[in-house]
Design an enzyme around this catalytic site. Structure first.
Site, PDB file in Angstrom:
ATOM      1  N   ASP A  18      -2.715  -7.980  -4.265  1.00  0.00           N
ATOM      2  CA  ASP A  18      -2.666  -8.984  -5.337  1.00  0.00           C
ATOM      3  C   ASP A  18      -3.832  -9.977  -5.223  1.00  0.00           C
ATOM      4  O   ASP A  18      -4.374 -10.196  -4.141  1.00  0.00           O
ATOM      5  CB  ASP A  18      -1.324  -9.724  -5.271  1.00  0.00           C
ATOM      6  CG  ASP A  18      -1.062 -10.508  -6.543  1.00  0.00           C
ATOM      7  OD1 ASP A  18      -1.556 -10.099  -7.608  1.00  0.00           O
ATOM      8  OD2 ASP A  18      -0.374 -11.542  -6.471  1.00  0.00           O
ATOM      9  N   ARG A  22      -7.473 -13.584 -10.141  1.00  0.00           N
ATOM     10  CA  ARG A  22      -7.865 -14.936  -9.741  1.00  0.00           C
ATOM     11  C   ARG A  22      -9.198 -14.929  -8.999  1.00  0.00           C
ATOM     12  O   ARG A  22     -10.022 -15.816  -9.153  1.00  0.00           O
ATOM     13  CB  ARG A  22      -6.759 -15.579  -8.877  1.00  0.00           C
ATOM     14  CG  ARG A  22      -5.612 -16.134  -9.709  1.00  0.00           C
ATOM     15  CD  ARG A  22      -4.400 -16.414  -8.871  1.00  0.00           C
ATOM     16  NE  ARG A  22      -3.767 -15.172  -8.444  1.00  0.00           N
ATOM     17  CZ  ARG A  22      -2.948 -15.070  -7.414  1.00  0.00           C
ATOM     18  NH1 ARG A  22      -2.686 -16.130  -6.689  1.00  0.00           N
ATOM     19  NH2 ARG A  22      -2.401 -13.906  -7.115  1.00  0.00           N
ATOM     20  N   HIS A  35     -10.552  -6.273 -10.362  1.00  0.00           N
ATOM     21  CA  HIS A  35      -9.956  -4.953 -10.115  1.00  0.00           C
ATOM     22  C   HIS A  35     -11.022  -3.975  -9.613  1.00  0.00           C
ATOM     23  O   HIS A  35     -10.771  -3.179  -8.710  1.00  0.00           O
ATOM     24  CB  HIS A  35      -9.316  -4.400 -11.393  1.00  0.00           C
ATOM     25  CG  HIS A  35      -8.174  -5.227 -11.906  1.00  0.00           C
ATOM     26  ND1 HIS A  35      -7.209  -5.755 -11.074  1.00  0.00           N
ATOM     27  CD2 HIS A  35      -7.840  -5.611 -13.169  1.00  0.00           C
ATOM     28  CE1 HIS A  35      -6.338  -6.434 -11.807  1.00  0.00           C
ATOM     29  NE2 HIS A  35      -6.697  -6.361 -13.068  1.00  0.00           N
ATOM     30  N   LEU A 129      -1.858  10.973   7.891  1.00  0.00           N
ATOM     31  CA  LEU A 129      -1.346   9.798   7.181  1.00  0.00           C
ATOM     32  C   LEU A 129      -0.716  10.172   5.832  1.00  0.00           C
ATOM     33  O   LEU A 129      -1.284  10.951   5.070  1.00  0.00           O
ATOM     34  CB  LEU A 129      -2.518   8.842   6.925  1.00  0.00           C
ATOM     35  CG  LEU A 129      -2.192   7.559   6.157  1.00  0.00           C
ATOM     36  CD1 LEU A 129      -1.449   6.571   7.047  1.00  0.00           C
ATOM     37  CD2 LEU A 129      -3.468   6.913   5.619  1.00  0.00           C
ATOM     38  N   GLU A 200       9.097  -6.314   8.261  1.00  0.00           N
ATOM     39  CA  GLU A 200       8.446  -7.574   8.598  1.00  0.00           C
ATOM     40  C   GLU A 200       7.565  -7.933   7.404  1.00  0.00           C
ATOM     41  O   GLU A 200       6.858  -7.068   6.870  1.00  0.00           O
ATOM     42  CB  GLU A 200       7.565  -7.411   9.848  1.00  0.00           C
ATOM     43  CG  GLU A 200       8.353  -7.194  11.115  1.00  0.00           C
ATOM     44  CD  GLU A 200       9.245  -8.381  11.453  1.00  0.00           C
ATOM     45  OE1 GLU A 200       8.799  -9.519  11.283  1.00  0.00           O
ATOM     46  OE2 GLU A 200      10.398  -8.160  11.871  1.00  0.00           O
TER      47      GLU A 200
HETATM   48  C1  IPE Z   1      -3.336  -7.304  -8.547  1.00  0.00           C
HETATM   49  O1  IPE Z   1      -4.137  -8.338  -8.989  1.00  0.00           O
HETATM   50  C2  IPE Z   1      -3.588  -6.019  -9.276  1.00  0.00           C
HETATM   51  C3  IPE Z   1      -2.522  -5.646 -10.215  1.00  0.00           C
HETATM   52  C4  IPE Z   1      -1.432  -6.297 -10.401  1.00  0.00           C
HETATM   53  C5  IPE Z   1      -2.726  -4.456 -10.984  1.00  0.00           C
HETATM   54  P1  IPE Z   1      -3.751  -9.244 -10.238  1.00  0.00           P
HETATM   55  O2  IPE Z   1      -4.365  -8.635 -11.457  1.00  0.00           O
HETATM   56  O3  IPE Z   1      -2.297  -9.449 -10.325  1.00  0.00           O
HETATM   57  O4  IPE Z   1      -4.499 -10.564  -9.879  1.00  0.00           O
HETATM   58  P2  IPE Z   1      -3.914 -12.043 -10.001  1.00  0.00           P
HETATM   59  O5  IPE Z   1      -2.653 -12.068  -9.228  1.00  0.00           O
HETATM   60  O6  IPE Z   1      -3.714 -12.303 -11.441  1.00  0.00           O
HETATM   61  O7  IPE Z   1      -4.974 -12.894  -9.389  1.00  0.00           O
HETATM   62  C1  IPE Z   2       2.326  -7.081  -8.135  1.00  0.00           C
HETATM   63  O1  IPE Z   2       1.421  -8.024  -8.550  1.00  0.00           O
HETATM   64  C2  IPE Z   2       1.923  -5.709  -8.622  1.00  0.00           C
HETATM   65  C3  IPE Z   2       0.737  -5.137  -8.008  1.00  0.00           C
HETATM   66  C4  IPE Z   2       0.000  -5.682  -7.084  1.00  0.00           C
HETATM   67  C5  IPE Z   2       0.371  -3.839  -8.492  1.00  0.00           C
HETATM   68  P1  IPE Z   2       1.647  -8.885  -9.883  1.00  0.00           P
HETATM   69  O2  IPE Z   2       0.484  -9.791 -10.007  1.00  0.00           O
HETATM   70  O3  IPE Z   2       1.911  -7.992 -11.026  1.00  0.00           O
HETATM   71  O4  IPE Z   2       2.972  -9.676  -9.544  1.00  0.00           O
HETATM   72  P2  IPE Z   2       3.482 -11.068 -10.094  1.00  0.00           P
HETATM   73  O5  IPE Z   2       3.365 -11.025 -11.585  1.00  0.00           O
HETATM   74  O6  IPE Z   2       2.610 -12.127  -9.503  1.00  0.00           O
HETATM   75  O7  IPE Z   2       4.888 -11.165  -9.603  1.00  0.00           O
HETATM   76 MG    MG Z   3      -1.075 -10.808  -9.485  1.00  0.00          MG
END
Ligand code: IPE
Ligand code: IPE
Ligand code: MG
Length: 255
Positions: A18, A22, A35, A129, A200
């Site tokens: 995640d 941002r 991404h 793996l 964990e």
């Molecule tokens: C995680 O990064 C990737 C996916 C959820 C596909 P985000 O796209 O959620 O990035 P943030 O959390 O908005 O920064």
């Molecule tokens: C979780 O991230 C999904 C992935 C990393 C693929 P999100 O960014 O979608 O989750 P929320 O919206 O912060 O809960």
């Molecule tokens: Mg996110």
């Protein structure tokens, strides 16, 4: 791949990757740039997990809820999966990695579904793996699906925990030992709800595009020193031995 014996007992690592959006916004780039950068480090972490002797690595790449995102962003995520499969195929096969997708990929482009089917098939007998991408995945949906399958095959019978576990999308992944979430948020976001019962948890503020092999190895090191009690009062070897102990106690104390 290094074949040294692992210094830890972490067999299954799951990662919520995640913070991509941002990371990009902070740099005044469009979210999708995050991404793109994020997908670039996935292969390094796969290799690090393999080198560390982890048996299974499950990575959250696209959730059932991520369908709510703008179409252009969803398309970029599909595209990055496609590119990853093309780019990493040879390395996955060479390193004896078993690759699988868990989730509903019905709506992916046919060409990507073909690449997935091909790599899953080519790597199915690999013994190294177990690499799994959760794509179009939701934990609640997985449990519901497992329950429905069980009921269909065993009408009128109650399910046990052991039986239900066998109906999950990829039963041989087993329980998660360590769940890492990058990006600073402290939540599960519908990931592997059944499998993380005794995992964990490790949350890092590092956004996924900045995550590194060094931090991954550090986390393994930190978490492997934690005491896992599984409900007992001293460090227990595993959940299974505790269940045995509980059974013995129950029958002795029944009176
Ligand atoms: C995680 O990064 C990737 C996916 C959820 C596909 P985000 O796209 O959620 O990035 P943030 O959390 O908005 O920064
Ligand atoms: C979780 O991230 C999904 C992935 C990393 C693929 P999100 O960014 O979608 O989750 P929320 O919206 O912060 O809960
Ligand atoms: Mg996110």
């Amino acid at each position: 791949m290094i074949l040294a014996k692992p210094k830890h007992s972490i067999k299954h690592v799951a990662i919520i990757m995640d913070g991509n959006g941002r990371w990009a916004s902070m740099r005044a780039h469009p979210r999708v740039w995050g991404h793109v950068r994020g997908s670039g480090i996935v292969a390094d972490i796969v290799e690090a997990a393999d080198d560390a002797g982890v048996g299974a690595l499950t990575m959250y790449a696209f959730s059932t809820e991520n369908w709510c995102r703008p179409q252009t962003e969803v398309r970029v995520l599909f595209n990055l999966l496609h590119k990853f499969l093309k780019r990493e195929r040879d390395r996955i096969l060479k390193n004896n990695i078993r690759f699988k997708i868990m989730g509903d990929i019905t709506n992916l482009p046919v060409s990507t579904k073909n690449l997935i089917a091909q790599l899953e098939n080519e790597s199915r007998l690999n013994t190294g793996l177990k690499l799994t991408f959760a794509f179009g995945y939701g934990g609640r949906s997985e449990i519901t699906q497992a329950m429905n399958l069980f009921v269909k095959e065993n009408p009128g019978r109650d399910v046990t925990e052991e039986e239900l576990a066998k109906y999950l999308m990829i039963p041989d992944l087993g329980d998660v030992d360590l769940l890492i979430r990058t990006g600073g948020d402290h939540r599960i976001s519908n990931f592997l709800l059944w499998q993380i019962a005794y995992a964990e948890l490790y949350f890092t503020d590092t956004k996924w595009p900045d995550f590194s092999v060094v931090e991954f190895d550090e986390i393994l090191d930190i978490v492997s020193k934690r005491e896992r009690r599984f409900g007992a009062i001293t460090s227990a070897p595993d959940l299974k031995s505790n269940i045995e102990q509980a059974r013995t106690n129950k029958s002795l104390l029944r009176g």
